[in-house]
Motif scaffolding. Structure first.
Motif, mmCIF file in Angstrom:
data_model
loop_
_atom_site.group_PDB
_atom_site.id
_atom_site.type_symbol
_atom_site.label_atom_id
_atom_site.label_comp_id
_atom_site.label_asym_id
_atom_site.label_seq_id
_atom_site.Cartn_x
_atom_site.Cartn_y
_atom_site.Cartn_z
ATOM 1 N N LEU A 105 98.953 15.390 9.480
ATOM 2 C CA LEU A 105 98.077 15.154 10.621
ATOM 3 C C LEU A 105 96.795 15.926 10.410
ATOM 4 O O LEU A 105 96.836 17.120 10.091
ATOM 5 C CB LEU A 105 98.723 15.658 11.904
ATOM 6 N N ARG A 106 95.676 15.250 10.624
ATOM 7 C CA ARG A 106 94.395 15.945 10.564
ATOM 8 C C ARG A 106 94.041 16.461 11.950
ATOM 9 O O ARG A 106 94.265 15.788 12.952
ATOM 10 C CB ARG A 106 93.306 14.974 10.113
ATOM 11 N N SER A 107 93.455 17.646 12.026
ATOM 12 C CA SER A 107 93.043 18.206 13.312
ATOM 13 C C SER A 107 91.608 18.667 13.210
ATOM 14 O O SER A 107 91.071 18.810 12.119
ATOM 15 C CB SER A 107 93.916 19.405 13.676
ATOM 16 N N SER A 108 91.019 18.946 14.364
ATOM 17 C CA SER A 108 89.661 19.482 14.369
ATOM 18 C C SER A 108 89.670 20.834 13.672
ATOM 19 O O SER A 108 90.627 21.605 13.784
ATOM 20 C CB SER A 108 89.163 19.643 15.800
ATOM 21 N N LEU A 109 88.612 21.143 12.948
ATOM 22 C CA LEU A 109 88.553 22.398 12.205
ATOM 23 C C LEU A 109 88.517 23.612 13.125
ATOM 24 O O LEU A 109 88.960 24.683 12.767
ATOM 25 C CB LEU A 109 87.318 22.404 11.295
ATOM 26 N N SER A 110 87.986 23.441 14.341
ATOM 27 C CA SER A 110 87.837 24.578 15.240
ATOM 28 C C SER A 110 89.164 24.962 15.884
ATOM 29 O O SER A 110 89.310 26.068 16.384
ATOM 30 C CB SER A 110 86.782 24.278 16.304
#
Lengths: 181, 181
Positions: free
Chosen positions: A39-44
């Motif tokens: 799963l990709r997530s926001s970097l922040s």
């Protein structure tokens, strides 16, 4: 430590409003090739805030968890919005969800959910010097706020509604920061 | 505690080889309706095993985490296969990943990753009375096994390669089970 696998190829294989699934084709140091999904997530990332009152009570919230289909007892948390850092996001979430503005916030640690399958990171933050405050969040219903004596932490981890691994991590770090462990 | 929201509708909105995203339309007790997305997981969940040797050393593994794109230091873990319970899955993963057959396994707790967005559960298991053993798992490369004195747990949570929230939870529960907290 070990040499990192080489990423041969990456592409998006599924996407919804909230979730993006990416496939990675990897070649390991021993020559073995394998496809992984994550799963990709926001970097922040997100923040999870442990608010502690001057008289050593944890401020918890009880919120509906759609993943588990029941009310979960935990700490205020939420994603870091664009343009925010962990400190601003922590103050905002603490006001919106717990009803307190912290006079001081301290980064205790940064944890992952599942290192093999998710890039998501959660910053664990201790919030102290609390002053009552309120702001409207994005919750569909008001959250119940629960005060819990810090020194009764063993009963908290035994509570069947307190189940998130990262909440245990935050509690452990808060106990260390407040000189209990 | 609170009355559960009514689930008006649910359907799959995205799917890949490993991940399934479900949308839930909910009506809360106050009449507000909202759509939530969550990841669906197998009902049997996963196990995370804390192997402890007779002389009080944790047996950790170092494994590539595609989510975070680096080697993660953590405990043996894996999903509970069809037909298995948490105990059998724990013994199998402990042999495959750590190289020890436990003479005794004990369920310490069951945790979630993110109660709002995932149904996934992980059973935390203490494994003791370890005897060297080996079996082939599904890893693309051999895993590095690391012995870590249980009483040096503060250095472990400070290690930048030890980051999973559920691993902190397992460590906390193991420290309680072994009389350290």
């Amino acid at each position: 430590m070990s040499r990192l696998p080489q990423i041969l190829n990456r592409h998006i294989v599924a996407r919804s409003r909230l979730f993006t699934v990416e496939a990675l084709d990897l070649r390991f140091g021993n020559g073995v090739e394998a496809r992984f999904e994550r799963l990709r997530s926001s970097l922040s990332g997100a923040v999870l805030v442990v608010p502690v009152t001057d008289d050593d009570r944890l401020v918890l919230i009880r919120e509906y968890g759609a993943g588990v289909e029941r009310y979960e007892l935990g700490f205020p948390k939420g994603k870091v919005d664009p343009g925010e850092g962990w400190a601003e996001a922590s103050v905002r979430e603490c006001i919106e969800e717990a009803g307190y503005r912290p006079g001081s916030v301290r980064l205790l640690d940064t944890v992952t959910l599942s290192a093999g399958y998710m890039s998501h990171v959660t910053h664990l933050v201790l919030a102290e010097a609390l002053v009552p405050a309120s702001a409207t969040g994005d919750e569909p219903e008001p959250l119940e706020v629960v005060h819990w004596p810090l020194d009764d932490w063993r009963a908290l981890v035994d509570d069947p509604d307190f189940t998130e691994g990262r909440a245990y991590a935050a509690l452990l770090r808060a106990l260390q920061a407040r000189g209990r462990l």
